[in-house]
Design a protein around this motif. Structure first.
Motif, PDB file in Angstrom:
ATOM      1  N   ALA A   1       0.783  -1.145  -0.013  1.00 11.77           N
ATOM      2  CA  ALA A   1       0.003  -0.018   0.039  1.00 11.77           C
ATOM      3  C   ALA A   1       0.802   1.154  -0.031  1.00 11.77           C
ATOM      4  CB  ALA A   1      -1.000   0.007   1.256  1.00 11.77           C
ATOM      5  N   LYS A   2       0.498   2.422  -0.306  1.00  9.57           N
ATOM      6  CA  LYS A   2       1.044   3.772  -0.024  1.00  9.57           C
ATOM      7  C   LYS A   2       0.592   4.122   1.151  1.00  9.57           C
ATOM      8  CE  LYS A   2       1.700   8.221  -2.332  1.00  9.57           C
ATOM      9  NZ  LYS A   2       3.148   7.912  -2.526  1.00  9.57           N
ATOM     10  N   VAL A   3       1.433   4.393   2.147  1.00  7.91           N
ATOM     11  CA  VAL A   3       0.845   4.705   3.421  1.00  7.91           C
ATOM     12  C   VAL A   3       1.719   5.867   3.776  1.00  7.91           C
ATOM     13  CG1 VAL A   3       0.165   2.437   4.131  1.00  7.91           C
ATOM     14  CG2 VAL A   3       2.751   3.016   4.527  1.00  7.91           C
ATOM     15  N   GLY A   4       1.351   6.433   4.969  1.00 11.18           N
ATOM     16  CA  GLY A   4       2.013   7.734   5.616  1.00 11.18           C
ATOM     17  C   GLY A   4       1.173   8.351   6.898  1.00 11.18           C
ATOM     18  N   GLY A   5       1.981   9.266   7.429  1.00 10.31           N
ATOM     19  CA  GLY A   5       1.150   9.715   8.651  1.00 10.31           C
ATOM     20  C   GLY A   5       0.217  10.912   8.114  1.00 10.31           C
ATOM     21  N   ILE A   6      -0.368  11.751   9.013  1.00  7.73           N
ATOM     22  CA  ILE A   6      -1.188  12.739   8.795  1.00  7.73           C
ATOM     23  C   ILE A   6      -0.610  13.703   7.521  1.00  7.73           C
ATOM     24  CG2 ILE A   6      -2.174  14.888   9.724  1.00  7.73           C
ATOM     25  CD1 ILE A   6      -2.470  13.699  12.307  1.00  7.73           C
ATOM     26  N   TRP A   7       0.448  14.361   7.848  1.00  8.89           N
ATOM     27  CA  TRP A   7       0.948  15.289   6.826  1.00  8.89           C
ATOM     28  C   TRP A   7       0.916  14.670   5.449  1.00  8.89           C
ATOM     29  CZ3 TRP A   7       4.815  15.522   3.283  1.00  8.89           C
ATOM     30  CH2 TRP A   7       5.147  16.940   2.592  1.00  8.89           C
ATOM     31  N   ALA A   8       1.461  13.646   5.225  1.00 16.59           N
ATOM     32  CA  ALA A   8       1.623  12.534   3.900  1.00 16.59           C
ATOM     33  C   ALA A   8      -0.047  12.479   3.356  1.00 16.59           C
ATOM     34  CB  ALA A   8       2.333  11.425   4.000  1.00 16.59           C
TER      35      ALA A   8
ATOM     36  N   ALA B   1      -9.952   4.358   0.096  1.00 15.92           N
ATOM     37  CA  ALA B   1      -9.414   3.391  -0.664  1.00 15.92           C
ATOM     38  C   ALA B   1      -9.552   1.678   0.093  1.00 15.92           C
ATOM     39  CB  ALA B   1      -8.059   3.682  -1.036  1.00 15.92           C
ATOM     40  N   LYS B   2      -9.202   1.938   1.345  1.00 14.53           N
ATOM     41  CA  LYS B   2      -9.208   0.774   2.224  1.00 14.53           C
ATOM     42  C   LYS B   2     -10.732   0.290   2.182  1.00 14.53           C
ATOM     43  CE  LYS B   2      -4.910  -0.050   2.942  1.00 14.53           C
ATOM     44  NZ  LYS B   2      -4.239  -1.153   2.494  1.00 14.53           N
ATOM     45  N   ILE B   3     -11.700   0.971   2.363  1.00 17.82           N
ATOM     46  CA  ILE B   3     -12.997   0.781   2.717  1.00 17.82           C
ATOM     47  C   ILE B   3     -13.402  -0.069   1.234  1.00 17.82           C
ATOM     48  CG2 ILE B   3     -15.487   1.588   2.607  1.00 17.82           C
ATOM     49  CD1 ILE B   3     -14.513   3.823   4.213  1.00 17.82           C
ATOM     50  N   ALA B   4     -12.956   0.451   0.123  1.00 19.86           N
ATOM     51  CA  ALA B   4     -13.238  -0.099  -1.058  1.00 19.86           C
ATOM     52  C   ALA B   4     -12.748  -1.359  -1.387  1.00 19.86           C
ATOM     53  CB  ALA B   4     -12.891   0.855  -2.160  1.00 19.86           C
ATOM     54  N   GLY B   5     -11.610  -1.621  -0.758  1.00 28.09           N
ATOM     55  CA  GLY B   5     -10.594  -2.898  -0.694  1.00 28.09           C
ATOM     56  C   GLY B   5     -11.378  -4.121   0.044  1.00 28.09           C
ATOM     57  N   ILE B   6     -12.222  -3.452   1.373  1.00 31.13           N
ATOM     58  CA  ILE B   6     -12.789  -4.324   1.922  1.00 31.13           C
ATOM     59  C   ILE B   6     -14.021  -4.941   1.179  1.00 31.13           C
ATOM     60  CG2 ILE B   6     -14.590  -4.654   4.007  1.00 31.13           C
ATOM     61  CD1 ILE B   6     -12.388  -2.342   5.384  1.00 31.13           C
TER      62      ILE B   6
ATOM     63  N   GLU C   1      -3.699   5.323  -6.272  1.00 31.16           N
ATOM     64  CA  GLU C   1      -2.526   4.299  -6.145  1.00 31.16           C
ATOM     65  C   GLU C   1      -2.921   2.841  -5.195  1.00 31.16           C
ATOM     66  OE1 GLU C   1       1.434   5.337  -5.491  1.00 31.16           O
ATOM     67  OE2 GLU C   1       1.356   7.203  -6.469  1.00 31.16           O
ATOM     68  N   ASN C   2      -3.552   3.261  -4.209  1.00 35.28           N
ATOM     69  CA  ASN C   2      -4.282   2.262  -3.251  1.00 35.28           C
ATOM     70  C   ASN C   2      -5.439   1.536  -3.916  1.00 35.28           C
ATOM     71  OD1 ASN C   2      -2.713   2.087  -0.692  1.00 35.28           O
ATOM     72  ND2 ASN C   2      -3.213   4.200  -0.566  1.00 35.28           N
ATOM     73  N   LEU C   3      -6.213   2.084  -4.507  1.00 36.87           N
ATOM     74  CA  LEU C   3      -7.168   1.761  -5.393  1.00 36.87           C
ATOM     75  C   LEU C   3      -6.723   0.658  -6.360  1.00 36.87           C
ATOM     76  CD1 LEU C   3     -10.046   4.361  -5.817  1.00 36.87           C
ATOM     77  CD2 LEU C   3     -10.311   2.341  -4.471  1.00 36.87           C
ATOM     78  N   ALA C   4      -5.630   1.211  -7.166  1.00 38.34           N
ATOM     79  CA  ALA C   4      -5.140   0.485  -8.281  1.00 38.34           C
ATOM     80  C   ALA C   4      -4.454  -0.751  -7.877  1.00 38.34           C
ATOM     81  CB  ALA C   4      -4.054   1.329  -9.167  1.00 38.34           C
ATOM     82  N   ILE C   5      -3.899  -0.775  -6.852  1.00 39.46           N
ATOM     83  CA  ILE C   5      -3.046  -2.036  -6.268  1.00 39.46           C
ATOM     84  C   ILE C   5      -3.958  -3.116  -5.753  1.00 39.46           C
ATOM     85  CG2 ILE C   5      -1.738  -2.849  -4.180  1.00 39.46           C
ATOM     86  CD1 ILE C   5      -0.271  -0.114  -4.113  1.00 39.46           C
ATOM     87  N   GLN C   6      -4.834  -2.621  -5.010  1.00 40.30           N
ATOM     88  CA  GLN C   6      -6.034  -3.340  -4.280  1.00 40.30           C
ATOM     89  C   GLN C   6      -6.813  -4.357  -5.572  1.00 40.30           C
ATOM     90  OE1 GLN C   6      -6.970  -0.560  -0.905  1.00 40.30           O
ATOM     91  NE2 GLN C   6      -8.402  -0.941  -1.968  1.00 40.30           N
ATOM     92  N   ASN C   7      -7.438  -3.352  -6.391  1.00 41.70           N
ATOM     93  CA  ASN C   7      -8.199  -3.814  -7.758  1.00 41.70           C
ATOM     94  C   ASN C   7      -7.422  -4.751  -8.511  1.00 41.70           C
ATOM     95  OD1 ASN C   7     -10.300  -1.960  -6.775  1.00 41.70           O
ATOM     96  ND2 ASN C   7      -9.631  -0.489  -8.731  1.00 41.70           N
ATOM     97  N   ASN C   8      -6.278  -4.610  -8.739  1.00 44.10           N
ATOM     98  CA  ASN C   8      -5.426  -5.321  -9.587  1.00 44.10           C
ATOM     99  C   ASN C   8      -5.223  -6.787  -9.003  1.00 44.10           C
ATOM    100  OD1 ASN C   8      -5.308  -3.482 -11.595  1.00 44.10           O
ATOM    101  ND2 ASN C   8      -3.465  -3.032 -10.899  1.00 44.10           N
ATOM    102  N   VAL C   9      -4.546  -6.863  -7.672  1.00 40.66           N
ATOM    103  CA  VAL C   9      -4.254  -7.917  -6.966  1.00 40.66           C
ATOM    104  C   VAL C   9      -5.488  -8.859  -6.585  1.00 40.66           C
ATOM    105  CG1 VAL C   9      -3.052  -8.852  -4.738  1.00 40.66           C
ATOM    106  CG2 VAL C   9      -2.103  -7.049  -5.840  1.00 40.66           C
TER     107      VAL C   9
END
Length: 311
Positions: free
Chosen positions: A65-72, A140-145, A83-91
């Motif tokens: 996943a593409k991850v980071g803290g509040i600022w990112a 993005a994570k909700i969409a993955g679930i 990017e997270n939607l793309a990764i999840q959808n493909n895998v």
């Protein structure tokens, strides 16, 4: 999982993926299929399709996943969503296409409403508004679930979703701007100690409370659930206990050995006021964490010193 089964860990060099790899290796699993992001861009639909067609893994741990803290999260809003939607959808889709026996999708506790009742139960998903600073990542994570549940409902796929609380541990990200709060504090206190800075400034009021889970505990829970949990309903992974950011900062300050002052910049956002997971569902299955927070931070700081302060 059969010992000879082919296991694909997406994101095997990150904090979570590397912990899962260590855990499985320690259990005697050897048939891993692993790719770095340079070798396989999970955002590339054709590349992922080709990889699954060639390798045909039996089990998939989706920890990339593409991850980071509040600022990112707040700065790279489009990147975190796309990017997270793309990764999840493909895998997830290729796991269905190529008959993966079971897939475990790693979500995040930020999927829950900003003002969810505490502790947060799994059924609180989509019952309120999200925390605005990390809304794109959460969506993005909700969409993955929901994608895992949809493939289960329509095609009978054994795809499960786990929601870990805030994580820290070996191979963590200590980037000065993109890191999550615990590793960011380790780095800032360490650098302040090295350069004899009189004080360290922390974002927010210090009053928000957070729950933290050591990455090797998460890996243990993921393998436990991969072998014992088959419901499409998401399940929380955490410790069931939390700590204020102010208390956390003092704990890390003591472990690092920094003797300066702590200042809190109240003009900066606090984020969600509290985010404690209800882990009763996981406890009922028989899993409990084993690494307490102070011991875990000491292990993480030792890892930080090895990786960034070897001189």
């Amino acid at each position: 999982m059969e010992k000879e089964a082919k296991i694909y860990i997406a994101g095997h060099r990150g904090m979570v993926g590397s912990a899962i790899h260590r855990k499985l290796s320690g259990m005697g699993f050897r048939n891993f299929v692993l790719r770095t992001s340079a070798e396989l861009d999970l955002r590339d639909q054709q590349a992922v399709a080709g990889f699954f067609a060639t390798e045909k893994p039996d089990y998939v741990f989706l920890a990339a996943a593409k991850v980071g803290g509040i600022w990112a999260n707040n700065t790279y809003r489009a990147d975190f969503l796309y990017e997270n939607l793309a990764i999840q959808n493909n895998v997830i889709h290729e796991s269905y296409v190529h008959g993966v026996k079971k897939l475990l999708f790693l979500g995040s506790s930020c999927i829950y409403p900003k003002f969810a009742p505490q502790p947060i139960r799994e059924e609180y998903l989509l019952t309120g508004l999200l925390e605005p600073t990390n809304e794109p990542y959460a969506i993005a994570k909700i969409a993955g679930i929901k994608l895992c549940q949809a493939y289960h409902d329509q095609y009978g796929c054994n795809f499960i979703s786990v929601m870990p609380t805030n994580l820290y541990g070996y191979q963590d990200n200590y980037h000065p701007e993109n890191a999550h709060v615990l590793p960011a504090l380790i780095r800032r206190f360490h650098e302040a100690k090295r350069s004899h800075q009189p004080s360290v400034t922390i974002w927010g009021t210090g009053t928000p409370k957070r729950e933290f889970l050591f990455s090797d505990d998460l890996a243990d829970a993921c393998v436990f659930l991969m072998e014992r949990y088959d419901s499409p309903e998401l399940i929380n992974i955490g410790t069931g206990a939390d700590i204020s950011i102010r208390e956390l900062a003092h704990m890390i300050q003591d472990i690092v050995g920094y003797s300066g002052d702590l200042l809190f910049d109240t003009s900066k956002p606090d984020g969600t006021p509290r985010k404690l997971m209800d882990v009763s569902k996981l406890h009922e299955l028989g899993w409990y964490h084993t690494v307490d927070l102070k011991a875990g931070i000491e292990l993480a700081y030792g890892d930080f010193l090895k990786r960034f302060d070897a001189q």
